[in-house]
Design a protein around this motif. Sequence first.
Motif, PDB file in Angstrom:
ATOM      1  N   ARG A  35      45.362  42.762  48.224  1.00  0.00           N
ATOM      2  CA  ARG A  35      45.090  43.066  46.815  1.00  0.00           C
ATOM      3  C   ARG A  35      43.607  42.926  46.499  1.00  0.00           C
ATOM      4  NH1 ARG A  35      49.836  40.146  43.185  1.00  0.00           N
ATOM      5  NH2 ARG A  35      51.614  41.398  43.925  1.00  0.00           N
ATOM      6  N   LEU A  36      43.000  41.863  47.014  1.00  0.00           N
ATOM      7  CA  LEU A  36      41.567  41.678  46.789  1.00  0.00           C
ATOM      8  C   LEU A  36      40.773  42.853  47.336  1.00  0.00           C
ATOM      9  CD1 LEU A  36      41.178  37.878  47.664  1.00  0.00           C
ATOM     10  CD2 LEU A  36      40.816  38.910  45.419  1.00  0.00           C
TER      11      LEU A  36
ATOM     12  N   SER B 224      41.361  45.985  56.243  1.00  0.00           N
ATOM     13  CA  SER B 224      41.631  46.017  54.801  1.00  0.00           C
ATOM     14  C   SER B 224      42.233  44.716  54.321  1.00  0.00           C
ATOM     15  CB  SER B 224      42.578  47.180  54.482  1.00  0.00           C
ATOM     16  OG  SER B 224      41.987  48.412  54.808  1.00  0.00           O
ATOM     17  N   GLY B 225      41.751  43.619  54.897  1.00  0.00           N
ATOM     18  CA  GLY B 225      42.209  42.308  54.469  1.00  0.00           C
ATOM     19  C   GLY B 225      42.912  41.536  55.550  1.00  0.00           C
TER      20      GLY B 225
ATOM     21  N   GLU C  13      31.381  42.376  47.187  1.00  0.00           N
ATOM     22  CA  GLU C  13      31.835  41.482  46.126  1.00  0.00           C
ATOM     23  C   GLU C  13      32.698  40.356  46.697  1.00  0.00           C
ATOM     24  OE1 GLU C  13      32.084  44.396  42.206  1.00  0.00           O
ATOM     25  OE2 GLU C  13      33.693  44.446  43.686  1.00  0.00           O
ATOM     26  N   ILE C  14      33.510  40.665  47.684  1.00  0.00           N
ATOM     27  CA  ILE C  14      34.358  39.636  48.300  1.00  0.00           C
ATOM     28  C   ILE C  14      33.505  38.585  48.997  1.00  0.00           C
ATOM     29  CG2 ILE C  14      36.026  39.233  50.163  1.00  0.00           C
ATOM     30  CD1 ILE C  14      37.349  41.898  49.361  1.00  0.00           C
ATOM     31  N   ILE C  15      32.458  39.011  49.692  1.00  0.00           N
ATOM     32  CA  ILE C  15      31.564  38.053  50.354  1.00  0.00           C
ATOM     33  C   ILE C  15      30.906  37.126  49.337  1.00  0.00           C
ATOM     34  CG2 ILE C  15      29.317  37.882  51.515  1.00  0.00           C
ATOM     35  CD1 ILE C  15      30.178  40.133  53.336  1.00  0.00           C
ATOM     36  N   SER C  16      30.384  37.708  48.265  1.00  0.00           N
ATOM     37  CA  SER C  16      29.705  36.865  47.263  1.00  0.00           C
ATOM     38  C   SER C  16      30.704  35.939  46.579  1.00  0.00           C
ATOM     39  CB  SER C  16      28.978  37.735  46.233  1.00  0.00           C
ATOM     40  OG  SER C  16      29.883  38.551  45.513  1.00  0.00           O
ATOM     41  N   MET C  17      31.926  36.420  46.306  1.00  0.00           N
ATOM     42  CA  MET C  17      32.942  35.568  45.692  1.00  0.00           C
ATOM     43  C   MET C  17      33.289  34.405  46.616  1.00  0.00           C
ATOM     44  SD  MET C  17      35.456  38.465  44.048  1.00  0.00           S
ATOM     45  CE  MET C  17      36.735  37.319  43.568  1.00  0.00           C
ATOM     46  N   TYR C  18      33.436  34.687  47.901  1.00  0.00           N
ATOM     47  CA  TYR C  18      33.799  33.640  48.859  1.00  0.00           C
ATOM     48  C   TYR C  18      32.710  32.578  48.940  1.00  0.00           C
ATOM     49  CZ  TYR C  18      34.851  31.379  53.327  1.00  0.00           C
ATOM     50  OH  TYR C  18      35.094  30.460  54.298  1.00  0.00           O
TER      51      TYR C  18
ATOM     52  N   THR D 131      34.879  45.408  46.224  1.00  0.00           N
ATOM     53  CA  THR D 131      34.160  45.922  47.386  1.00  0.00           C
ATOM     54  C   THR D 131      33.986  44.803  48.398  1.00  0.00           C
ATOM     55  OG1 THR D 131      31.953  45.359  46.545  1.00  0.00           O
ATOM     56  CG2 THR D 131      32.870  47.503  45.889  1.00  0.00           C
ATOM     57  N   LYS D 132      33.631  45.179  49.627  1.00  0.00           N
ATOM     58  CA  LYS D 132      33.387  44.175  50.664  1.00  0.00           C
ATOM     59  C   LYS D 132      32.267  43.223  50.245  1.00  0.00           C
ATOM     60  CE  LYS D 132      36.181  45.485  54.099  1.00  0.00           C
ATOM     61  NZ  LYS D 132      37.159  44.590  54.755  1.00  0.00           N
TER      62      LYS D 132
END
Length: 775
Positions: free
Chosen positions: A165-166, A108-109, A174-179, A171-172
């Motif tokens: 927090r992220l 979870s982060g 969304e985090i990948i695409s943001m990164y 979602t997982k």
Amino acid sequence: MAKKVQKKQQQNFTPFIKWFWILFGTGVLGAVLVFLLASWGMFGEMPTFERLENPETNLATEFISSDGETLGKLYLDDNRTPVSYDELPQNLVDALVATEDARYYDHSGIDARGFIRALAYLGKRGGASTISQQLARQLFIGVRDKESTTNAILQKIQEWVIATRLERNYTKEEIISMYLNIYDFNYNADGIRSAARIYFGKEPHELRTEESAVLVGMLKNSSYYNPMRREELVFNRRNTVLGQMAKYDYITEQEKDSLQALEMKINFNPESHREGLATYFRMYMQRWLNNWVKENPKPDGENYNIYLDGLKVYTTVDSRMQKNAEEAVQEHMKNLQAEFFRQNTPKQNATAPFLDISRGAIDTIMERAMKASPRWRVLKREGLSEKDIEATFHKKTEMTVFDWNSDSYEKDTIMTPMDSIRYYKTFLRTSMMSMEPQTGHVKAWVGGIDYKHFQYDNVIQGARQAGSLFKPFVYAAAIDQLRYSPCFTLPDNQYSIEPGKHGNMEAWTPKNSVGEYSGENMTLKNALANSVNTITAQLIDRVGPGAVVALAKNMGIKKEIPAVPSIALGVADVSVYDMVGAFGTYANQGVYVKPVMVTRIEDKNGSVLYEYTPETKDVLSKEVAYAMVNLLEGVTLSGSGVRLRNDYNKNNAFYKRVITGYPYNFTNPIAGKTGTTQNQSDGWFMGMVPNLVTGVWVGGEDRSIHFRSITEGQGAAMALPIWGTYMKKNYANEEIGVSKDAFEVPEDMSINLDCTQQAEEEKIETEDDLDDLDF
């Protein structure tokens, strides 16, 4: 006794157990307190919930072609265009997770196992930063002083807090695409989309597994692991990524071995404001957007930032046609320039590249160019005197200049700034615009030979004498107002317009380009095809210059045109932009459509901010417009444009040496007109098929820079070949859809176009009249 010993031993351990739990509890409470302090911003600013929901990243404005390709972008520091998770290839996601965070979907982060391993082996077996932590660092923290252990610990704590927090907010996927969207891959490759385009010339979804491995390998350190600097190192790093993918079963061992054996192929496509496709068009759009945002503010009253707000500008330009246009310009202009250099050596022309002007006039031109240069303006702002500034123009310095003979079109040299001004004046310039006449959509725009070195846009900023290209306005006015047909005849004799008539100060007696008069009656169709000046003079005398000027204005010509007879031969200055729009009126059955470059603008969320409304004007009737098309078709069937049809100049040494792609051997209907000004200073060609109107201009920066002979300096030799090469490339790709059909004939065509039949009827009438005579 044994019980007493056991009890005594328990009493002896009790303090240790007690202190263990005290220390453990203190450690837990201390850790909780540290995390609370970090979350409260005691160790540095922490993002609010609103910032977590809307991370602040600079987004480039993107210009999108009519066929869905990115033409280029506008940005200050960040060339970033985000993509969604759905637009990422699975091989890229797999490579990222396998290499950077193998347990990404299970934590979870914070990866506790990774953290313990990193502590145990002091980071020698990999770090403990999860993808979420890396994103937190990129978005909200940045890089602290690495030499400070305290700062490194504090940064890690902040990363942990923000990462958790992220994970709660996104979602997982969304985090990948943001990164991947936030990472800087160097060379203006901000984010995965720019990186895929710059290093491989592809959109992200088109990336192959081995290509994705290269980009994921760069995530470790894009400056160090950069394929443009350390190819072997990046190759090895790529194979490490492929090994990680095999280790975690994203690919098989066999796939890994075959992929690792592949050569690393980089297709470097730098993206900058001065490089890439449609540079002149993009710079025009930058000016257009600057004006648009001033007139169309955000709901809160602020102006959009065209470099940071991620606008999507949907343009009318077709990337395939734009590429064809740029290639046609480069292929012809490179050869034409070589011919110009061959004929303008200092031995042949002591004032090269200038012709037929005095040295005093040349000095004036050079001084004017010096004072208009960026160097002069910069030094002037710095407070230097004009004398000191001028002195700098005569000191040799290292510089990179344009050179047709280099693969990169550049060469390093040493010369004075004054010499560089003269050097650049030796190059012939060009401009070209292509438009769909029914919609006004501009499909291609080339403002010069190389934007990096020649930034003046000759499509819309430049205006030059049109020469014979202006004659169709005279013919159209005569057909429209005097009801002449293309078969109407006038004598090819010397013709003068006396002083005082039509505002003429002196008598005007134009000569034909060949300087001779046939003395024969000529149809308008034949006269325009052969660009006969005497016929055009008679027409403007009959219809009046005022009517011609009014018609040209209605057809979109913006420059001032004096209402005098000499405009019939093209003494007025016009731009390629205006002329293409005007000629589109003929192809669009008499309706002028203002050229359109933008169809829609969206903000970064996809909300539509602008949609264009066509600007049209009924100028000519369908019959008159088609009569003009018929006249202009005659130019390519028997006049100066016949070079498009056959090997007209098969024995001409100039054509063999200079003209690429010749003969063109077009068989489809083409309406066109060449234009050549006095002393061969300007060469024009306008060519039309039913769904495409294209204009080309070629000339020197100054009118005194030109070919000596009309053989090389006429529009048919300087400009027409660019059109021919461009159209051959368009026709080679049937998907583009450029028409080969005939122009549409209006129903109930009232203007006679069959000049052969009319001649026969006139001959019969004459014979009948003779029979009726009583000798």
